[in-house]
Design a protein around this motif. Sequence first.
Motif, short mmCIF file in Angstrom:
data_model
loop_
_atom_site.label_atom_id
_atom_site.label_comp_id
_atom_site.label_asym_id
_atom_site.label_seq_id
_atom_site.Cartn_x
_atom_site.Cartn_y
_atom_site.Cartn_z
N ASP A 249 0.87 -1.02 0.39
CA ASP A 249 -0.03 -0.46 -0.20
C ASP A 249 0.95 1.42 0.42
O ASP A 249 2.15 1.04 0.07
CB ASP A 249 -0.74 -0.35 1.53
CG ASP A 249 -0.60 -0.32 2.60
OD1 ASP A 249 0.99 0.61 2.70
OD2 ASP A 249 -1.12 -0.37 3.22
N GLU A 250 0.16 2.65 -0.39
CA GLU A 250 0.62 3.34 -0.07
C GLU A 250 1.78 3.69 1.26
O GLU A 250 2.44 4.41 0.46
CB GLU A 250 0.31 4.74 -0.21
CG GLU A 250 -0.76 4.68 -2.25
CD GLU A 250 -0.17 5.60 -3.04
OE1 GLU A 250 0.98 5.74 -3.15
OE2 GLU A 250 -0.37 4.88 -4.09
N GLN A 251 1.50 3.98 2.32
CA GLN A 251 1.41 4.30 3.37
C GLN A 251 3.61 2.97 3.75
O GLN A 251 4.51 3.74 3.94
CB GLN A 251 0.99 4.21 4.81
CG GLN A 251 1.75 4.05 5.93
CD GLN A 251 2.00 5.54 6.11
OE1 GLN A 251 1.23 6.30 6.24
NE2 GLN A 251 3.46 6.28 5.65
N THR A 252 2.75 1.91 3.43
CA THR A 252 4.34 1.16 3.01
C THR A 252 4.81 1.36 2.26
O THR A 252 6.95 1.27 2.58
CB THR A 252 3.75 -0.66 3.19
OG1 THR A 252 2.49 -0.74 4.14
CG2 THR A 252 4.90 -1.32 3.48
N HIS A 253 5.09 2.16 0.95
CA HIS A 253 5.29 1.86 0.20
C HIS A 253 6.29 3.33 0.34
O HIS A 253 7.86 3.77 0.68
CB HIS A 253 5.77 2.37 -0.98
CG HIS A 253 5.74 3.01 -2.53
ND1 HIS A 253 5.82 4.11 -2.70
CD2 HIS A 253 6.93 2.21 -2.83
CE1 HIS A 253 6.77 4.60 -3.73
NE2 HIS A 253 7.29 3.18 -3.80
N ALA A 254 5.65 4.53 1.18
CA ALA A 254 6.25 5.65 1.51
C ALA A 254 7.38 5.75 2.96
O ALA A 254 7.98 6.02 2.74
CB ALA A 254 5.68 6.85 2.01
#
Length: 265
Positions: A249-254
């Motif tokens: 997901d986006e948070q993990t990627h960030a």
Amino acid sequence: MSITDQALAIEAAEAGAAVVRSHYGSALTRFSKGADDFATTADIAAEKAILDTLRAARPGDVLVGEESGRTSTGDSGRMWLVDPLCGTLNFAAQTMLVAVNVALRSGTQPTVAASADPFGDEVFWTDGTAAYVRRGATDERLVPSADSKLVDINLYPPFPNEADFRTARMLADEDFGARFHLRVVASTLAVAWVAAGRRAGYVTDGNQLYDNVHFAAGIALCAAAGCVITGIDGQPPDAGLGGLVVAADEQTHANLLTSVQNQRS
């Protein structure tokens, strides 16, 4: 075409996986590729089974295998990328963490793909629209999840960005350690696991991964499943610094990009 591309990818991957299983635990002849890299009789036999399957159904397509290279002069604009045994060192050491990867690139990116786990009796596959895992005759939609907090890190060369980034240095990063739990599968099976929700993310260095026989199938699976995929600098893979960061997901990627950028700063 009497068989769809996705069905052909699955059939070819399963053919390779059957050969890999048949060689497990046997005396393997090793063929050096230089340094510590090598192929075995299992790699070569599995690749032949895969290429024979693809060639019989799609004689006009280009075929590229890790061991045999480009074995077709077709001009259809379609290229099959084949990694018959990803995790050769694991396999030679009788460790069952390996994958058999088959991907079709039509245009600029892989679309249809299959990644078989020879010992888990699973085939992860995509038709370019959605991603699934096949167990026996049942297909289940892949849903990424970061709940496990498990992140696989590829610690093996090449390291084209080592002046600014090495995956091994992420192990000492406090931010990474506070957010995630490290795993090292040493096979692109771990990329398929991100699509399946079994891993929160995957990080590696490297260049031209879309056309790479090791990564093309995993990238296609993750893209179809809805994962976040960039290079190590947040740019599209094969642009900027290259490398690969795949996240559920986006948070993990960030958070993973923050750990990468901590090295550069």
